[in-house]
Enzyme design. Structure first.
Site, PDB file in Angstrom:
ATOM      1  CG  ASP A 168      29.297   4.738 -44.418  1.00 43.44           C
ATOM      2  OD1 ASP A 168      28.466   5.122 -43.574  1.00 43.44           O
ATOM      3  OD2 ASP A 168      30.528   4.816 -44.228  1.00 43.44           O
ATOM      4  CD  GLU A 169      33.041   1.626 -45.441  1.00 42.10           C
ATOM      5  OE1 GLU A 169      33.979   1.558 -46.239  1.00 42.10           O
ATOM      6  OE2 GLU A 169      33.171   2.077 -44.278  1.00 42.10           O
TER       7      GLU A 169
END
Length: 884
Positions: A536-537
């Site tokens: 993620d991210e």
């Protein structure tokens, strides 16, 4: 509450009274740490509306707040300016209105406040007020962190006593009125005694003797009950020794013997289950005058049948069970909870206690978020730096012995930011989980959220390089030393937050870690079948839509002005990644995270691990599930519904992924229970998620939720699916991120009891949940959901919670959250109610003497009235509030 600094003042004054000691750096540090009384007062959460230059300061979305930071010197005068205060702020501090002090951000949330050359000292008793302008807003007390400390050259850093407390309300004020709103369009209802009373007003107490959580697919209630006061007697050989031990432990907790006389006949008979129920975990349960008969599809079904028996036990009267017949099977294959032990560590004991509760409510997956920027929490043989350094937080600017403090952890390693599971701990957790029919899914987050790993492997590189072994030093290095990319991650870290996906040494590191974790699973007799990549991210937030270039000719008024020419995509300036892109192995830098995921899936598949799992945004550049080497590819879908997630989740399923609904606006347990500044948690996706909201979540028909809930501003939204659903979802997962959750007690407060509502939705599809159909639109204005059926179902659940389940949590030693009562005074009479009927209610007219509330005899009151709910034992109580 008297603050610690005031208590310490008289003692430290004696110790520091000698003027000859004033020049000592340690004396200065000690005086400041013990005598500075620090407070934060929120002045405005609407900086742009109130004339602050949020846009010119480079605030994302041109949004900022202002806080008054007061430093009161309760001790002797301080003349030295050779010191600094390190404090934590999850909101990036953009400006300080003072010529005597300056603030710089060190890394992550850690900021440094230090005197300038214009600093003229702290006089005894002097108060200094500093205006801090920061990004976004600060709406809950837990936006402000403890753990600030003082340092000076040549001195041991010391915690500031006034901020060394988990009672953040002791140093935070101003969260009232308009400051409880993000902006003028924020229509969230602030929780009060009156609002709680209205919210609970549709719930009535009812008999739930024959009801259980989670609700079975089919129940037929018989006549009367059976006596089990002499205990139960398990017959048959359905359970292995470890499972039997787990069942005995639960029975003992509830006050039931498994060495009694009431027969419990357990048989595994898969051929007797028709197609609808021929799935793992299915069972039938018949409690009649002769005893208890269980037929299970498999061993998991037998285990869950026993948990249903236990669910019927009232620990206030464990001597009987209602006669009934149940036919049951799980809704989802994947019924999970994710626990983040990386941001703040949570003990092995807390994890074991969680596993017991997951088993009791028929959840079967524990997803452990073991690594992140702020910590590495699992011993890996052969890579000692991961835990010698990466599991610790302390004040070490060079980060040679630990990671720098974050999230209120303070200057020394004796904090909740420090800790890890030894190999033996992890094997113990795995064995305990297996006995309770729970699969542990380890997550090693990459390529982003990996700073703990990167810094640890840099320490390893330095150690071996200094020893002259350059080959060994480079074996597991995770960052390209020539990478000059200027990147800011979502939590304000730089390029060292990323594992470089273009380096062979990164792949070797992954192979080593996967191999060692798989070996632990094998030793525990719980083979590793699922690997969570994280993913993620992996982005530079400064390149997001909330910013614009400072030189742009036409500027939007709602974006922050920054120099975009100074910003890079992750790995953009890494020569090794540039070479990979130039060769055409990956199309561009934005595809590198998904490329790395595909490469890691090959390593995972080579180890015989069948399932590859990730947060969905980590795979967004892949063409579909077929791009990965494992048998299946799973995604935790974590988009908010009102920002488009209600539609896009079906697209992920249609690309072949096994989708696990993990939506932050409904099943994130690190968010506040209600819109009350005294509740704990982040709130970027929603201001509140209580047990009722989680219960109301429709995880298969995502658009339906627009009819039963609101967005983060308390406003309605419209949702509809755009594509047909070609593949059912694999399951549901509730998440607990730990940024604001430092202690085990705080952890259990945030998880329990609302996780039980997640268990309900993961196991049982309710009749009020409509079937998903593409193109059907839902909003607060539609009337497609059977609200009467929903209320009846919630009433059943709430009564079981209040009459039975909260007492079980307490008996198990869980530090759960008791609901705060609702109340109103009408014509001088006090009326009270509570979210879970059956919980005892109490009131006080003086704040000291408490009386049990009886609804049939509503008391006459005048003036101030204090209220709370109390547990079955009387030993636990909710937060005390007043009736206004």
């Amino acid at each position: 509450m008297l603050k610690k600094s005031l208590i310490a003042t008289s003692v430290i004054t004696v110790l520091a009274g000698c003027s000859s000691m004033q020049s000592s750096p340690q004396t200065t540090v000690d005086q400041l740490a013990n005598n500075l009384d620090i407070d934060y007062q929120v002045l405005t959460n609407h900086g742009a509306e109130d004339g602050l230059k949020c846009q010119d300061l480079g605030a994302e979305w041109a949004s900022c707040n202002q806080v008054k930071m007061t430093l009161a010197n309760e001790g002797e005068a301080i003349d030295s300016n050779d010191w600094a205060i390190y404090f934590h702020s999850i909101r990036l501090v953009l400006e300080i209105d003072s010529d005597q002090f300056k603030i710089t951000r060190v890394t992550g949330d850690l900021h440094k406040l230090e005197p300038t050359d214009k600093f003229d000292g702290f006089a005894a008793g002097e108060k200094v007020e500093l205006l801090l302008t920061s990004e976004y807003w600060q709406l809950f007390e837990t936006d402000f962190f403890p753990g600030a400390f003082v340092t000076a050259e040549g001195a041991e850093p010391k915690k500031i006593v006034s901020l060394d407390t988990e009672e953040v309300s002791s140093f935070v004020s101003g969260l009232e009125g308009d400051n409880l709103k993000r902006h003028s369009g924020d229509n969230n209802i602030i929780a009060t005694a009156a609002s709680r009373f209205e919210k609970n007003s549709d719930i009535v107490r009812e008999d739930v003797t024959a009801a259980i959580i989670p609700a079975p697919a089919f129940t037929k209630i018989g006549q009367g009950s059976i006596d089990i006061s002499k205990g139960l007697k398990l017959e048959g050989t359905a359970f292995e020794a470890d499972q039997l031990s787990a069942l005995q432990n639960r029975a003992e907790l509830l006050g039931v013997s498994l060495e009694g006389s009431t027969p419990v006949n357990v048989m595994i008979t898969p051929k007797e289950f028709d197609k609808e129920y021929a799935i793992s975990g299915a069972y039938t349960l018949d409690i009649n005058a002769k005893g208890i008969e269980i037929n299970a599809f498999d061993q998991a079904g037998a285990f869950y049948a026993m948990q249903s028996v236990y669910a019927l036990v009232d620990i206030q009267n464990p001597a009987e069970l209602p006669q009934l017949m149940i036919k049951d099977a799980p809704r989802f294959d994947y019924r999970g909870v994710m626990v983040d032990v990386a941001r703040n560590f949570h003990s092995k004991e807390a994890i074991l206690a969680t596993i017991e509760q997951l088993a009791a409510y028929k959840m079967n997956k524990l997803h452990l978020h073991l690594t992140d920027d702020e910590g590495w929490r699992l011993e890996i043989p052969g890579l000692p730096e991961l835990t010698d350094i990466g599991s610790k937080r302390c004040f070490d600017v060079d980060e040679e012995t630990c990671l720098m403090p974050q999230l209120g952890s303070g200057p020394a390693t004796d904090n909740n930011g420090t800790g890890f599971f030894s190999r033996e701990d992890y094997v113990e957790i795995l064995r305990f989980a297996k006995a309770n029919n729970v699969e542990v899914i380890p997550e090693i987050d990459m390529p982003a959220h990996a700073r703990a790993a990167v810094i640890s492997m840099e320490a390893r590189y330095n150690r071996l390089s200094e020893a002259g072994d350059e080959q060994a030093a480079n074996e597991y290095r995770l960052t390209d030393p020539e990478d000059t990319s200027n990147v800011t991650t979502i939590q304000f870290y730089d390029k060292h937050s990323f594992i470089n996906p273009c380096m062979d040494s990164s792949a070797r590191f992954v192979d080593k870690v996967v191999s060692e974790v798989a070996a632990m699973h094998a030793e525990a007799g719980a083979p590793l079948t699922t690997w969570h990549f994280g993913g993620d991210e992996a982005k530079n937030i400064k390149l997001g839509a909330g910013f614009q270039d400072v030189t742009a000719e036409e500027k939007a008024g709602w974006k922050g002005n920054i120099d975009l020419t100074e910003q890079d995509m992750p790995f953009e300036q890494s020569p090794q990644c540039q070479a990979l892109v130039e060769k055409g192995d990956v199309s561009d830098f934005s595809h590198l995270p998904s490329y790395f995921a595909e490469e890691v899936s090959k390593i995972v598949a080579d180890k015989g691990i069948a399932n590859f799992q990730a947060w969905e945004d980590g795979l967004k550049s892949a063409e579909g599930a077929q791009s990965f080497a494992t048998d299946t590819t799973r995604v935790n879908f974590w988009e908010t519904l009102y920002w488009g997630g209600a539609a896009s989740i079906y697209e992920w399923a249609n690309k072949g992924y096994d989708v696990i609904a993990s939506n932050p606006d409904y099943v994130y347990m690190d968010f506040p229970y209600e819109v009350d500044a005294k509740e704990r948690g982040y709130y970027w996706a929603t201001r509140a998620t209580d047990t009722r909201k989680m219960f109301t979540f429709a995880p298969e028909n995502m658009p339906q939720n627009a009819e039963t809930s609101v967005d983060r501003d308390g406003n309605g939204f419209t949702a509809k699916g755009e594509v047909e659903a070609k593949k059912p979802f694999l399951g549901l997962s509730a998440q607990l991120w730990s940024e604001t959750v430092r202690t085990d007690e705080q952890y259990e407060y945030m998880v329990f009891p609302r996780v039980i509502a997640a268990a309900e939705r993961a196991w049982h599809a309710a009749e009020w949940e409509n079937e998903y159909k593409a193109g059907v639109e839902y909003s607060l204005d539609t009337d497609l959901v059977n609200k009467d059926a929903l209320l009846a179902d919630w009433t059943r659940f709430a009564n079981v919670m209040g009459q039975r389940e909260l007492a079980k949590l307490e008996k198990a030693g869980i530090d759960y959250r008791l609901p705060i009562p609702g109340a109103e005074v009408v014509d001088g009479k006090l009326a009270m109610n509570v979210q879970f009927p059956g919980a005892e209610l109490q009131y006080s007219v003086d704040g000291e003497n408490w009386v049990t509330y009886q609804d049939e005899q509503r008391p006459s009151v005048s003036g101030d009235v204090w209220i709370k709910s109390v547990s079955a034992s009387g030993e636990r109580e909710s937060r005390v509030t007043q009736v206004k």
